[in-house]
Design a protein around this motif. Structure first.
Motif, PDB file in Angstrom:
ATOM      1  N   ILE A   1      -4.069  -8.752  -7.375  1.00  0.00           N
ATOM      2  CA  ILE A   1      -3.829  -7.436  -6.787  1.00  0.00           C
ATOM      3  C   ILE A   1      -2.520  -7.067  -6.891  1.00  0.00           C
ATOM      4  O   ILE A   1      -1.531  -7.928  -6.724  1.00  0.00           O
ATOM      5  CB  ILE A   1      -4.332  -7.413  -5.320  1.00  0.00           C
ATOM      6  N   ASP A   2      -2.161  -5.847  -7.739  1.00  0.00           N
ATOM      7  CA  ASP A   2      -0.833  -5.278  -7.565  1.00  0.00           C
ATOM      8  C   ASP A   2      -0.746  -3.931  -6.750  1.00  0.00           C
ATOM      9  O   ASP A   2      -1.748  -3.315  -6.648  1.00  0.00           O
ATOM     10  CB  ASP A   2      -0.651  -4.651  -9.108  1.00  0.00           C
ATOM     11  N   GLU A   3       0.072  -4.030  -5.959  1.00  0.00           N
ATOM     12  CA  GLU A   3       0.050  -2.897  -4.718  1.00  0.00           C
ATOM     13  C   GLU A   3       1.407  -2.265  -4.630  1.00  0.00           C
ATOM     14  O   GLU A   3       2.447  -2.978  -5.110  1.00  0.00           O
ATOM     15  CB  GLU A   3      -0.514  -3.541  -3.338  1.00  0.00           C
TER      16      GLU A   3
ATOM     17  N   GLY B   1       1.387  -1.123   0.215  1.00  0.00           N
ATOM     18  CA  GLY B   1       0.037  -1.343   0.973  1.00  0.00           C
ATOM     19  C   GLY B   1      -1.276  -0.796   0.114  1.00  0.00           C
ATOM     20  O   GLY B   1      -2.264  -0.977   0.627  1.00  0.00           O
ATOM     21  N   GLU B   2      -1.083   0.036  -1.071  1.00  0.00           N
ATOM     22  CA  GLU B   2      -2.060   0.814  -1.588  1.00  0.00           C
ATOM     23  C   GLU B   2      -2.526  -0.065  -3.037  1.00  0.00           C
ATOM     24  O   GLU B   2      -1.404  -0.306  -3.707  1.00  0.00           O
ATOM     25  CB  GLU B   2      -1.925   2.165  -1.944  1.00  0.00           C
ATOM     26  N   VAL B   3      -3.574  -0.432  -3.047  1.00  0.00           N
ATOM     27  CA  VAL B   3      -3.977  -1.106  -4.343  1.00  0.00           C
ATOM     28  C   VAL B   3      -3.783  -0.240  -5.682  1.00  0.00           C
ATOM     29  O   VAL B   3      -4.448   0.903  -5.750  1.00  0.00           O
ATOM     30  CB  VAL B   3      -5.389  -1.625  -4.514  1.00  0.00           C
ATOM     31  N   LYS B   4      -3.210  -0.582  -6.613  1.00  0.00           N
ATOM     32  CA  LYS B   4      -2.762  -0.001  -7.863  1.00  0.00           C
ATOM     33  C   LYS B   4      -3.528  -0.462  -8.853  1.00  0.00           C
ATOM     34  O   LYS B   4      -4.117   0.271  -9.789  1.00  0.00           O
ATOM     35  CB  LYS B   4      -1.187   0.100  -8.338  1.00  0.00           C
TER      36      LYS B   4
END
Length: 239
Positions: free
Chosen positions: A143-145, A148-151
């Motif tokens: 996961i790349d965030e 705190g939001e997943v991009k």
């Protein structure tokens, strides 16, 4: 040029085989990997080799002897206590008085040592690392965030990494960073040199490289006719 082959490890990744044989004597076809390494060095013009030993070192000395069968001179060191991957070099301070090679005793490659040594000499610094690219399969979703939001999300991706081949070209000035009589790994050496601001260079190799300490690579090596490999050498490795 002199070469140091590091053969003091216990080969834990190849157990139970290495319970009775040191890893450098594991067979690749009909020959131990250490014999293939020595022949490869000799083809590249290297005649003086130091072999660092620890675990089951007496078997390595019995097999290789003084190196005369390969028209080489082999000298051994023996670790009473494990000194890590770089610590054993401290036992050879007086003998390694010019640019030298260091390689793990479980590496098989077709790298050109003359090109490697030439690169080292043209990039000032005590250490040049031979490197290659290995693609590592992740066992997790990556996961790349941002805040705190997943991009982006990648399910078990295969990621390329530049990795050390366990083969180094070094100058005697490297001994400024290597303590005597205590365990000292290549990671310790890198941390000290980087903290000191001392340049470390990489030579990128795109050919064959196998780490015999890995089970997958050990099996792959069995499919290559290493004794029949003809390495074209334009010039021997100079001192």
């Amino acid at each position: 040029m002199k070469a140091v082959i590091q053969c003091g490890g216990k080969g834990t990744r190849l157990r139970p085989y290495t319970s009775v044989l040191p890893k450098p004597l594991m067979p690749i076809g009909s020959r131990p990997v250490l014999e293939l390494l020595l022949k490869w060095l000799r083809r590249n013009g290297i005649q003086e080799v130091f072999v660092t030993t620890g675990y089951l070192g007496h078997l390595i000395r019995s097999f290789c002897g003084d190196g005369a069968q390969w028209n080489m001179k082999i000298t051994y060191t023996q670790e009473v206590e494990p000194l890590g991957t770089i610590g054993p070099l401290s036992l050879l301070r007086d003998q390694l008085d010019s640019t030298f090679l260091v390689l793990n005793g479980d590496v098989l490659t077709d790298i050109s040592l003359s090109q490697f040594a030439s690169f080292h000499r043209h990039h000032p610094g005590p250490v040049t690392i031979a490197t290659t690219t290995r693609t590592i399969k992740m066992d997790f979703g990556v996961i790349d965030e941002v805040d705190g939001e997943v991009k982006t999300f990648r399910e078990k991706p295969a990621l390329p990494h530049l990795v050390s081949m366990g083969l180094y070209c070094m100058d005697p000035s490297v001994f400024e960073f290597i303590p005597s009589g205590v365990p000292f790994g290549f990671d310790d050496l890198m941390f000290q040199m980087l903290e000191n601001g001392t340049p470390v260079h990489v030579f990128k190799h795109e050919g064959v490289w196998l780490d015999i300490g890995r089970v997958d690579d050990f099996h792959k090596a069995q499919d290559v006719a290493w004794d029949e490999q003809s390495v074209v050498i334009e010039h021997p490795v100079a001192a």
